[in-house]
Design a protein around this motif. Sequence first.
Motif, mmCIF file in Angstrom:
data_model
loop_
_atom_site.group_PDB
_atom_site.id
_atom_site.type_symbol
_atom_site.label_atom_id
_atom_site.label_comp_id
_atom_site.label_asym_id
_atom_site.label_seq_id
_atom_site.Cartn_x
_atom_site.Cartn_y
_atom_site.Cartn_z
ATOM 1 N N LEU A 130 0.760 -1.192 0.015
ATOM 2 C CA LEU A 130 0.119 0.201 0.019
ATOM 3 C C LEU A 130 1.028 1.300 0.041
ATOM 4 O O LEU A 130 0.614 2.148 -0.807
ATOM 5 N N THR A 131 1.939 1.196 0.804
ATOM 6 C CA THR A 131 2.566 2.361 0.901
ATOM 7 C C THR A 131 4.066 2.235 0.320
ATOM 8 O O THR A 131 4.784 3.358 0.313
ATOM 9 N N HIS A 162 6.773 0.295 7.659
ATOM 10 C CA HIS A 162 5.131 -0.042 7.851
ATOM 11 C C HIS A 162 5.234 -1.528 8.154
ATOM 12 O O HIS A 162 5.299 -2.275 7.561
ATOM 13 N N ASP A 217 -7.466 3.198 3.300
ATOM 14 C CA ASP A 217 -6.236 3.530 2.672
ATOM 15 C C ASP A 217 -5.654 4.829 2.433
ATOM 16 O O ASP A 217 -4.340 5.133 2.506
ATOM 17 N N GLU A 218 -6.471 5.778 1.850
ATOM 18 C CA GLU A 218 -6.065 7.314 1.893
ATOM 19 C C GLU A 218 -5.374 7.642 3.332
ATOM 20 O O GLU A 218 -4.718 8.367 3.084
ATOM 21 N N ALA A 242 1.896 7.773 6.042
ATOM 22 C CA ALA A 242 3.085 7.301 5.507
ATOM 23 C C ALA A 242 3.823 8.501 4.981
ATOM 24 O O ALA A 242 4.930 8.572 4.983
ATOM 25 N N GLN A 243 2.991 9.215 4.194
ATOM 26 C CA GLN A 243 3.632 10.597 3.400
ATOM 27 C C GLN A 243 4.207 11.517 4.529
ATOM 28 O O GLN A 243 5.364 12.077 4.322
ATOM 29 N N ASP A 288 -2.523 -0.009 10.061
ATOM 30 C CA ASP A 288 -2.140 1.661 10.448
ATOM 31 C C ASP A 288 -0.892 1.720 11.336
ATOM 32 O O ASP A 288 -1.030 2.831 12.020
ATOM 33 N N ARG A 323 -1.995 6.100 3.723
ATOM 34 C CA ARG A 323 -1.155 6.565 2.855
ATOM 35 C C ARG A 323 -0.742 7.902 3.378
ATOM 36 O O ARG A 323 0.467 8.617 3.205
#
Length: 606
Positions: A429-430, A498, A475-476, A482-483, A502, A479
């Motif tokens: 995902l990330t 990760h 998921d948004e 992560a960002q 979460d 992310r």
Amino acid sequence: MSDPICLLMGKVLPDVIRGDGPLAQLIRNDGLHSVFQPIADLKDGAIYGHEALIRGPHESTLHSADALLQAAQDEGLLHELEFFCLFTALKQWGQLKQPGRLFLNISANALLSLVEQGGCTCFSKCVRDLGVSPRMVVLEITEHERVADMQALAELVKELHSTGLFLALDDFGDGRSSLRLWSQIKPDIVKIDKYFSRSISGHADNLKTLQALMQIAEIFGTALVAEGIENEDDLRVLRDLGIAYGQGYFLGRPSNVVLPSIRSDAIDVLQDSRVAVMPEQRHISRLGHLRHLSLIHAPCVSQKTSNDEVAAILMARPELHAIAVVDNNQPVAIINRQHFMDHYATLYFREIFGKKSCMQYANHSPRLIERNHDIDELIGILTSQDQRYLTDGFIVTENGRYIGLGTGDQLVRSVTELRLEAARHANPLTFLPGNIPISLHIKRLLEGGAEFVACYLDMNNFKPFNDHYGYWRGDEMIRLLAQLAVTHCDPQRDFVGHVGGDDFLILFQSEEWRRRCELIVSEFAFKARDLFDEAARLCGGIHAEDRHGVMRFFPCTTLSIGAVRVGAHALRDEEEVATLAALAKHEAKMNGGGLFVRGEPALERV
């Protein structure tokens, strides 16, 4: 100059003596000189040796080495220039009487030609007569021209070794270098081209290449020198990678004066206990091959095989789900057991069709899987519209030749297992490093005696948000975290991993780690609200079922960070670090979220 040297110089430089070009004039007038660049031990920063680099007169068009080489080519004096550079450097080094090894550049063919004039013993005596010990000289073999006689070079290397001289391969990996040359002459040292070491702190592919070269070097007993080191981040990666020696402007520039030590800021890096954050692959591709797929070694038939013969095989092998039809080792069709036997059992089938070709009831477009397929290709098979592989199975090939059968269940299971294994390396995902790279980095930190802070990040009230808005928006939000984590970390000091879902883990070596955590917490709380609808933002949260199915109010999603300071050699292993970080995260959530530093007062929470 002694008699042997005069004799040797007289034999190898006749064209220089007679030449009238600008380079020939420079050599006759002794207009060339050497500068020396340090080569350092990357363990402690000690000077291992110096490389001699030729220069022409200052402010002259023939000052640089490239200009001199071009002039030598124009005047037909390539080997003669090499010989003169060799003796010029030896003469200067002998006069300087400096400790450490002297690295001298010479092409393989020029070296062969030089020794042919007087032999290895004579050359060794020339070196001693110039005041230099042969055991302190390293001849760097360059490959500006193809080695004409590899065997002769290998024999020459043995002779030179016997006189005490060391041999090195220069610029290995620059496109001209040869692994065969490395294998055949077995040099003492290989200098890796700067293409692979420059900016290595940001290039995972180059890191993998260097690791492969280190394995080859270990097999051959060769020491490696990384060229082109130009900043502290690259130096830290090369140090932690275990490269023995390094050379580059960040360590020291070429100089007329022999440098007694490398630059102080380079020494600081080598003595710093902080470890490098190794560059990771940022995409998931070619995650694995189906080498371990359970292969069914089944007999095959030809297009001329009759239905009766196919039926006999299937009845003798009740475990077979299908049979491959092969023409000259290449599969052309597959016969599904159930489909075929249903027809074969019908009235009068054997009498009418028994002796006819089996191709009548075969699938002429079978699913073929090459043993070297990677996961991305296999996922395409699983998601394609043609799903006959679920019943027919598939044919496995190697280099296009039939080797066996597989079932749809096996394909699904193998892809799932490989995807799970891949996710342990990089989260799909990330694209951040997964559990295996996280554990490896913690291990490097502990073994290196580094002081660091392990921070476990977990969202508050993420599950009700995910249940209420769906996994896509969930998921948004993952992310987003992560960002923010990557943005507020120093990529050369801090490792962002990760764990899954979460949950994230940051391993800080940055001194200002606390401020970075606070920024992640505050920015996440602000930006995560944008993922809620307007009504939820106005009332500060949503109504959703809790884990017990009871409807209640949940505030907007925020972040908890549990931090653990890890001193040098304070903990034993990766599991202990991860456990303490997870406990700190739990305490952060119990205290209402934000940053909580384990072992410090609750005032540390923000």
